[in-house]
Write an enzyme that holds these catalytic residues in place. Structure first.
Site, PDB file in Angstrom:
ATOM      1  N   VAL A 106       0.876  -1.184   0.000  1.00 36.92           N
ATOM      2  CA  VAL A 106       0.000   0.000   0.000  1.00 36.92           C
ATOM      3  C   VAL A 106       0.905   1.224   0.000  1.00 36.92           C
ATOM      4  CG1 VAL A 106      -1.743   1.295   1.264  1.00 36.92           C
ATOM      5  CG2 VAL A 106      -1.859  -1.169   1.228  1.00 36.92           C
ATOM      6  N   SER A 107       0.630   2.181  -0.893  1.00 33.33           N
ATOM      7  CA  SER A 107       1.510   3.351  -0.987  1.00 33.33           C
ATOM      8  C   SER A 107       0.925   4.583  -0.305  1.00 33.33           C
ATOM      9  CB  SER A 107       1.821   3.670  -2.452  1.00 33.33           C
ATOM     10  OG  SER A 107       0.631   3.908  -3.163  1.00 33.33           O
ATOM     11  N   THR A 108      -0.378   4.856  -0.464  1.00 28.48           N
ATOM     12  CA  THR A 108      -0.976   6.089   0.071  1.00 28.48           C
ATOM     13  C   THR A 108      -2.275   5.794   0.810  1.00 28.48           C
ATOM     14  OG1 THR A 108      -2.177   6.445  -2.004  1.00 28.48           O
ATOM     15  CG2 THR A 108      -0.009   7.486  -1.801  1.00 28.48           C
ATOM     16  N   GLN A 168      -5.286   4.952  -1.544  1.00 28.69           N
ATOM     17  CA  GLN A 168      -5.433   3.549  -1.943  1.00 28.69           C
ATOM     18  C   GLN A 168      -6.131   2.740  -0.855  1.00 28.69           C
ATOM     19  OE1 GLN A 168      -1.675   1.913  -3.135  1.00 28.69           O
ATOM     20  NE2 GLN A 168      -1.725   2.914  -5.133  1.00 28.69           N
ATOM     21  N   TYR A 191       5.074   2.290   0.387  1.00 30.25           N
ATOM     22  CA  TYR A 191       6.056   2.274  -0.694  1.00 30.25           C
ATOM     23  C   TYR A 191       5.358   2.323  -2.050  1.00 30.25           C
ATOM     24  CZ  TYR A 191       9.714   1.091   2.656  1.00 30.25           C
ATOM     25  OH  TYR A 191      10.602   1.128   3.698  1.00 30.25           O
TER      26      TYR A 191
END
Length: 453
Positions: free
Chosen positions: A9-11, A14, A48
């Site tokens: 998961v980046s943000t 999301q 990331y």
């Protein structure tokens, strides 16, 4: 070999769209249940981007693949592994080489058929296009925010400033305002003036500010340099994507800031150290002249309330060919007994010192031979213990005598400055050879013979 699950998961956006860590785990577990399998290990990269290959859990998973520990990797979507087509091809090679199968909920990583490979490539290209559009959109938003007077840089406000709401902004933007009640109106101009007209150095000024606890903060040299380098202190907002003068309230004028920056640029930060044997040490193993090397470390066990940082300097002589080095203090201990014979006119002390070293070496060799004989049952237990005790007793005595001889070095030669030590050495010797392999030293005397006309 086991089945594993990979989650990324980046943000926060999301997470809201259903790509949260828990949501992905539940979906992967249901996929594994349909295949009558269980997920034994989880690899989770939280925060990331998919374009970044340097993810800790991804690296760990690829390493486990190379060790043959993984049989299947379960993912929700192919873009959880990567959003870059080149990375996808690299991963495919790794997985096929180590016989690792990748199972995706959308069947977009099935490389066994042409349709699966083609659809996966198209999906990765689409994801890469989406990522490439994010940066321009972000930059446009930051530029528009800066035009409205917002300080659109992230992180804390610079020293002497505080973030406040900007009423002129269409959204909830913030701008900078001067701090009150801490004397920043005097601190910032003082820093720029002292550096611009070279009244004080950055290090000395930082110590004074730290001692005064100026602005209620701790100070170091880097904090002073950051203030001088930051154009916001003369009211200019400068970045790679936007530039505007008179953007935020200024503490100093542009002319004073430019003068302070130019004086800071002219100061060289290289620090020279004095070496006693600089240019005089030759490697006996390869014949190369050594180069000077230094390691600076912050000393431990310093008082917490102390504002000073205490540094310890370790000087070395490194052979550029062998890539080995020796500490200067160790070299002193080897040189001094020989130097003392010339300097203090006591050659008998040198003979005694060298004799003690030879005795110590012989005793250590005798100890090794004794251990070898005992291991091969060539000597009884009682004889072994009796002789071993005697050897250790003699080693202890010789070490005490060598320590006593070394003490004189610390009381006479060590307190001298580097230049004084060098002048004493060059008075009797021209150079020295040191063997990094055998740890031996050889001194070359000056040729004092006068030529006859």
């Amino acid at each position: 070999m086991c089945n594993v699950g990979y989650v990324r998961v980046s943000t926060d956006e999301q997470r809201k769209r259903g790509y949260s860590v828990d949501g992905q785990k539940q979906e992967i577990e249901s996929m594994a249940e349909r295949n009558e399998e269980k997920i034994e290990t989880w690899y989770v990269d939280d925060g990331y981007s998919g374009t970044n290959v340097h993810r800790p859990e991804l690296k760990k998973m690829l390493k486990d693949c190379s060790r043959g520990m993984i049989r299947k990797i379960y993912i929700v979507d192919s873009d959880r592994l990567t959003r870059v087509p080149v990375h996808r091809y690299s991963f495919n090679k790794v997985f096929s080489r180590f016989n690792v199968a990748v199972v995706s909920n959308s069947f977009d990583w099935d490389t066994s058929t042409f349709q699966g490979s083609f659809s996966g490539d198209i999906k990765t290209l689409t994801a890469y296009y989406e990522v490439s559009q994010v940066r321009p959109r972000t930059l446009r938003g930051l530029k528009e925010s800066a035009r409205q007077g917002n300080y659109s840089k992230g992180g804390r406000a610079p020293r002497g400033y505080i973030r406040v709401k900007n009423p002129a902004s269409s959204k909830s933007g913030t701008k900078l305002d001067k701090k009150e009640g801490y004397g920043w109106e005097k601190i910032i101009p003082r820093i720029f003036t002292f550096i611009a007209y070279r009244i004080d150095t950055t290090r000395s000024l930082a110590r004074k500010l730290d001692k005064e606890r100026a602005g209620g903060m701790r100070w170091d040299e880097n904090a002073v340099v950051r203030i001088i380098r930051n154009p916001i202190y003369w009211g200019c907002f400068a970045s790679c994507w936007y530039y505007q003068e008179n953007h935020q309230p200024a503490y100093v004028t542009k002319e004073l800031a430019e003068l302070a920056n130019s004086s800071l640029d002219s100061v060289t930060k290289t620090r020279k150290y004095d070496y006693v044997y600089g240019g005089l040490v030759k490697c006996a193993d390869c014949g190369c002249w050594t180069r000077n090397d230094v390691t600076v470390k912050v000393r431990k066990n310093v008082k917490k309330n102390s504002s000073k940082r205490v540094y310890k300097i370790y000087k070395y002589y490194e052979c550029p060919n062998c890539l080995k080095r020796i500490n200067e203090n160790k070299l002193h201990c080897m040189v001094y007994p020989r130097l003392r014979a010339e300097w203090k006119k006591k050659p008998q002390d040198l003979e005694l010192y060298l004799e003690l070293q030879e005795k110590e070496k012989r005793l250590f060799k005798r100890k090794d031979i004794l251990n070898h004989d005992y291991d091969n049952n060539l000597i009884s237990d009682d004889d072994y213990e009796q002789e071993r005790k005697e050897i250790l007793k003699n080693i202890k005595k010789i070490k005490a005598q060598i320590k006593k001889a070394d003490k004189e070095y610390f009381s006479t030669f060590f307190p001298l400055s580097e230049l004084e030590k060098r002048s004493i050495f060059q008075k009797y010797y021209c150079s020295l050879e040191y063997s990094y392999k055998f740890k031996t030293i050889n001194l070359f005397k000056l040729n004092r013979s006068k030529k006859k006309n």
